[in-house]
Design a protein around this motif. Structure first.
Motif, PDB file in Angstrom:
ATOM      1  N   VAL A  16      -0.092  89.288  71.000  1.00 30.10           N
ATOM      2  CA  VAL A  16      -0.279  88.668  72.350  1.00 30.10           C
ATOM      3  C   VAL A  16      -0.678  89.294  73.662  1.00 30.10           C
ATOM      4  CG1 VAL A  16       2.121  89.562  72.969  1.00 30.10           C
ATOM      5  CG2 VAL A  16       1.402  86.947  74.048  1.00 30.10           C
ATOM      6  N   LYS A  17      -1.406  88.982  74.590  1.00 26.43           N
ATOM      7  CA  LYS A  17      -1.780  89.342  75.911  1.00 26.43           C
ATOM      8  C   LYS A  17      -2.271  88.450  76.729  1.00 26.43           C
ATOM      9  CE  LYS A  17      -4.923  91.300  73.152  1.00 26.43           C
ATOM     10  NZ  LYS A  17      -6.176  92.138  72.483  1.00 26.43           N
ATOM     11  N   THR A  18      -2.089  88.748  77.988  1.00 22.23           N
ATOM     12  CA  THR A  18      -2.520  88.162  79.263  1.00 22.23           C
ATOM     13  C   THR A  18      -3.788  88.658  80.000  1.00 22.23           C
ATOM     14  OG1 THR A  18      -1.858  86.895  81.052  1.00 22.23           O
ATOM     15  CG2 THR A  18      -0.823  88.894  80.657  1.00 22.23           C
ATOM     16  N   TYR A  19      -4.847  87.860  80.477  1.00 20.56           N
ATOM     17  CA  TYR A  19      -5.870  88.385  80.947  1.00 20.56           C
ATOM     18  C   TYR A  19      -5.784  88.486  82.633  1.00 20.56           C
ATOM     19  CZ  TYR A  19      -7.544  88.088  76.188  1.00 20.56           C
ATOM     20  OH  TYR A  19      -7.775  88.174  74.759  1.00 20.56           O
ATOM     21  N   SER A  20      -4.646  88.179  83.181  1.00 25.55           N
ATOM     22  CA  SER A  20      -4.617  88.052  84.723  1.00 25.55           C
ATOM     23  C   SER A  20      -2.951  88.327  84.864  1.00 25.55           C
ATOM     24  CB  SER A  20      -5.028  86.912  85.189  1.00 25.55           C
ATOM     25  OG  SER A  20      -5.173  87.034  86.603  1.00 25.55           O
TER      26      SER A  20
ATOM     27  N   PRO B 147      -2.679  79.421  81.190  1.00 26.04           N
ATOM     28  CA  PRO B 147      -3.936  79.379  81.004  1.00 26.04           C
ATOM     29  C   PRO B 147      -4.635  80.854  81.126  1.00 26.04           C
ATOM     30  CG  PRO B 147      -3.295  77.783  82.446  1.00 26.04           C
ATOM     31  CD  PRO B 147      -2.119  78.474  82.196  1.00 26.04           C
ATOM     32  N   THR B 148      -3.735  81.958  81.561  1.00 21.19           N
ATOM     33  CA  THR B 148      -4.280  83.279  81.751  1.00 21.19           C
ATOM     34  C   THR B 148      -4.229  83.990  80.569  1.00 21.19           C
ATOM     35  OG1 THR B 148      -2.074  84.176  82.290  1.00 21.19           O
ATOM     36  CG2 THR B 148      -3.357  83.513  84.156  1.00 21.19           C
ATOM     37  N   TYR B 149      -3.604  83.232  79.475  1.00 17.95           N
ATOM     38  CA  TYR B 149      -3.766  83.824  78.078  1.00 17.95           C
ATOM     39  C   TYR B 149      -4.928  83.486  77.241  1.00 17.95           C
ATOM     40  CZ  TYR B 149       1.106  85.415  78.658  1.00 17.95           C
ATOM     41  OH  TYR B 149       2.200  86.309  79.020  1.00 17.95           O
ATOM     42  N   VAL B 150      -5.725  82.583  77.892  1.00 24.32           N
ATOM     43  CA  VAL B 150      -7.014  82.326  77.252  1.00 24.32           C
ATOM     44  C   VAL B 150      -8.145  83.595  77.663  1.00 24.32           C
ATOM     45  CG1 VAL B 150      -8.954  80.814  77.121  1.00 24.32           C
ATOM     46  CG2 VAL B 150      -6.850  79.655  77.457  1.00 24.32           C
ATOM     47  N   ALA B 151      -8.729  83.927  76.669  1.00 26.56           N
ATOM     48  CA  ALA B 151      -9.754  85.185  76.984  1.00 26.56           C
ATOM     49  C   ALA B 151     -10.973  84.752  77.792  1.00 26.56           C
ATOM     50  CB  ALA B 151     -10.034  85.860  75.604  1.00 26.56           C
TER      51      ALA B 151
ATOM     52  N   ASN C  75     -13.838  85.080  77.142  1.00 29.51           N
ATOM     53  CA  ASN C  75     -14.678  84.319  76.294  1.00 29.51           C
ATOM     54  C   ASN C  75     -14.619  83.170  75.594  1.00 29.51           C
ATOM     55  OD1 ASN C  75     -13.090  85.147  74.239  1.00 29.51           O
ATOM     56  ND2 ASN C  75     -14.198  86.659  73.430  1.00 29.51           N
ATOM     57  N   GLY C  76     -13.217  82.762  76.174  1.00 27.97           N
ATOM     58  CA  GLY C  76     -12.828  81.445  75.372  1.00 27.97           C
ATOM     59  C   GLY C  76     -11.862  81.526  74.210  1.00 27.97           C
ATOM     60  N   ASN C  77     -11.657  82.663  73.799  1.00 31.97           N
ATOM     61  CA  ASN C  77     -10.804  82.859  72.675  1.00 31.97           C
ATOM     62  C   ASN C  77      -9.521  82.269  72.661  1.00 31.97           C
ATOM     63  OD1 ASN C  77      -9.051  84.457  70.773  1.00 31.97           O
ATOM     64  ND2 ASN C  77     -10.810  85.006  69.931  1.00 31.97           N
ATOM     65  N   MET C  78      -8.773  81.581  72.069  1.00 35.60           N
ATOM     66  CA  MET C  78      -7.506  81.195  72.178  1.00 35.60           C
ATOM     67  C   MET C  78      -6.375  81.776  71.319  1.00 35.60           C
ATOM     68  SD  MET C  78      -7.829  78.307  74.187  1.00 35.60           S
ATOM     69  CE  MET C  78      -8.995  77.273  74.794  1.00 35.60           C
ATOM     70  N   SER C  79      -6.675  82.889  70.707  1.00 36.84           N
ATOM     71  CA  SER C  79      -5.585  83.425  69.736  1.00 36.84           C
ATOM     72  C   SER C  79      -4.462  84.079  70.703  1.00 36.84           C
ATOM     73  CB  SER C  79      -6.161  84.572  69.017  1.00 36.84           C
ATOM     74  OG  SER C  79      -6.724  85.596  70.002  1.00 36.84           O
TER      75      SER C  79
END
Length: 632
Positions: A404-408, A418-422, A424-428
């Protein structure tokens, strides 16, 4: 809710305006730096409608309000004026001991980050909007609308040193605009472009100034403003008054900026870099255990205010690594666990009042505000809190295994998904957090449903009042209870006590004595209810329920216990005339402090008759000073 009235009552019950060094608020609580931590009437504060709980740390007095904290804080700031200068911070912040130093660090981080949270959260929510826009296909990513929204979402993070400069300046008592100039130097295009091109360090005299990008950085500007506060004091100390307005600021900047660019900022930059790398190493080696502990113990992290210490790490990790897998995901998992436990209590509740409380606080937890539910429901009932901790611990462990990770940086709520969507669009990562929060909610809900506990969310004020009334009934209506002088010395009228909190009888009525010898003896038979750690103030509850506060000297809290010796401890049963505290009158006066000692009955309003006995100018230990008559 009448916020103005609540604000007035809070100011009065924390000891009055003069007892407040600094006040600010976070998402759910008011935070005070007080001059004297013995003055707040905690029991009376807890009775106020709108206050959920009180938390006291060595460096802060915290009042948990909940979702309405901003409105209450606005009223308090309007009534007293936002305090930007800490006139005597050493009085309220202990100086010694590793524990107190750690608490001091947390308090500083909290004071710096609380004011800028609206900007950071707003920018984070705009990133959520930007993540959703491409899915709708209504607005092109190359359109002007998208570009403007992108600027809004990036500004608070890219120019974070500017925001931190202002809040740090307020905390460290530095001119905000000079601090902004320092932030401007750190974000100057010469440094930013040089870092992007990988240029060799520039020379300042014989010293290297490395080209580093300080955009989105946290530690360099905080350390820089902290250093500036000391340089500013030194310059103003030696600068002639007639030249201060012209030369003070330029000298402060001329001295501070080179030191910051050569030493402080690079040090802060690399601390942030290695902190981010350290977190990656931690989760790559003992990740499941770290996730279990962070998610499971998050309620206690929030209660103690330690979550503010995690914010810089999360922001730095996103700036350096492009993601945070250290705090935000586990805070969200913990919040959902709280929601699950609270809504289980809602299902088990029978009364409409309890169902109303649990439904509203459970909904708040889903939207990221857990403290109303935590203090109002799970912490009160205990077993739902344990259920939430167990559920979130298990879910945190599972989420780490799913990477798990968040990008914002967005406040941990369902809106952050939605901030857990990479990029590049990766949904993992989104799948990982969805599994984590659903699992934590279900487990916490289930554990709570199968737990046995008494459903009682109401305060025990009625019971306490009945107990007090039963105590008061012991006081004979005709004879009354007498309070005897605990000191020998000169009687001082209360309106002449050199402290408005006492002279205005904010916290109670009584008399004051300027002692001529350093021994304090028990004024009644009873029990030691409070003994402040610096031993300058003592609270006594008599056998008949009279509550006394004896405050030896004025502002003597700053002595940190020096020249005081306590002869009793909290919980001790005492008899009238028993020695309680020894103190050095001459040494206290030599420090420039008053030894005038108020003897206050804090709960005098609970008795039908209260009388201060007229006494001569001088008084001896054991002379009667107050008579209180109770009820039949």
């Amino acid at each position: 809710m009448d916020y103005k009235r609540l604000g007035k009552n809070i100011i009065s019950l924390v000891g009055g305006k003069d007892n407040i060094n600094l006040v600010w608020n976070c998402m759910t609580r008011l935070r005070f730096n007080l001059v004297d931590n013995t003055l707040p009437q905690i029991d009376e504060l807890k009775k106020l409608d709108g206050i959920m709980d009180i938390q006291v740390t060595p460096s802060q007095f915290q009042i948990i309000i909940g979702n309405n904290v901003d409105s209450v804080a606005d009223e308090i700031n309007r009534l007293i004026g936002q305090v930007k200068k800490q006139a005597t911070p050493e009085k309220s912040t202990p100086k010694k001991g590793i524990k107190n130093k750690i608490n001091g660090v947390f308090e500083v981080i909290s004071a710096i980050f609380s004011p800028i949270l609206p900007a950071i959260i707003g920018a984070g929510m705009m990133k959520v909007v930007l993540a959703l826009i491409p899915l709708t296909k209504l607005i092109s990513e190359t359109s002007g609308i998208f570009q403007v929204f992108t600027m809004i979402s990036d500004a608070a993070f890219y120019f974070l040193p500017f925001l931190l400069a202002v809040s740090s300046a307020r905390k460290f008592n530095v001119n905000e605009f000079i601090a902004l100039c320092l932030a401007g130097v750190l974000l100057y295009p010469t440094l930013i472009n040089g870092a992007a091109k990988g240029l060799e360090p520039m020379k300042f005299l014989v010293f290297d100034v490395p080209y580093l990008s300080y955009s989105s950085s946290v530690i360099p500007i905080i350390l820089g403003v902290w250093l500036m506060s000391y340089i500013n004091k030194a310059v103003n100390k030696v600068m002639p008054s007639m030249l201060k307005a012209i030369l003070s600021s330029v000298l402060v900047l001329a001295i501070t900026v080179p030191i910051v660019l050569i030493v402080i900022a690079p040090l802060g930059f690399y601390i942030g870099e290695y902190l981010s790398k350290g977190l990656i190493w931690l989760f790559s080696t003992v990740g499941p255990l770290a996730g279990l502990l962070l998610a499971g113990f998050n309620p206690f992290i929030v209660m103690t205010g330690m979550h503010y210490a995690f914010m810089p790490a999360a922001i730095q990790s996103i700036a350096t690594n492009g993601f945070d897998n250290f705090w935000l995901p586990f805070a969200l998992i913990s919040n959902m666990a709280q929601a699950g436990a609270i809504l289980a209590v809602f299902v088990k509740s029978k009364s409409s009042e309890q169902r109303s409380i649990t439904f509203s606080t459970g909904l708040s937890a889903i939207f990221g505000i857990t403290e109303p539910g935590m203090y109002g429901v799970t912490l009160k009932l205990k077993k739902p809190l344990y259920a939430a901790m167990a559920g979130s611990a298990i879910a945190g462990c599972v989420a780490v295994l799913l990477h798990v990770k968040t990008y914002s940086f967005v406040a941990p709520s369902v809106f952050a998904l939605p901030t857990y969507v990479a990029p590049n669009g990766n949904m993992s990562a989104l799948s990982a957090i969805l599994i984590g929060i659903i699992l934590s909610f279900i487990l916490s809900f289930t554990f709570t449903m199968f737990s046995k506990f008494e459903l009682n969310l109401t305060n025990n004020q009625t019971t306490n009042k009945e107990q007090k009334n039963s105590k008061k009934s012991k006081i004979d209506l005709n004879e009354g209870e007498k309070v005897f002088s605990p000191l020998a010395g000169k009687v001082i009228p209360m309106n002449q006590v050199p402290d408005k909190t006492f002279s205005a009888e904010v916290i109670g009525r009584g008399i004051a004595i300027e002692p001529n010898e350093g021994i304090l003896k028990a004024p009644v038979d009873g029990e030691i209810a409070v003994l402040f750690r610096t031993k300058h103030a003592i609270g006594i509850t008599s056998n008949n329920g009279v509550e006394l506060l004896i405050h030896i000297g004025i502002d003597t809290v700053q002595l940190e216990g020096e020249h005081f010796e306590a002869l009793v401890k909290v919980g001790d049963k005492i008899e009238k005339g028993q020695p309680l505290v020894k103190f050095d009158v001459a040494a206290i006066k030599a420090k420039g402090l008053s030894t005038v000692t108020p003897i206050i009955v804090t709960n005098y309003k609970e008795f039908p008759e209260f009388e201060v006995i007229k006494v001569s100018e001088t008084i001896q230990i054991g002379d009667p000073i107050i008579i209180i008559k109770g009820v039949e």
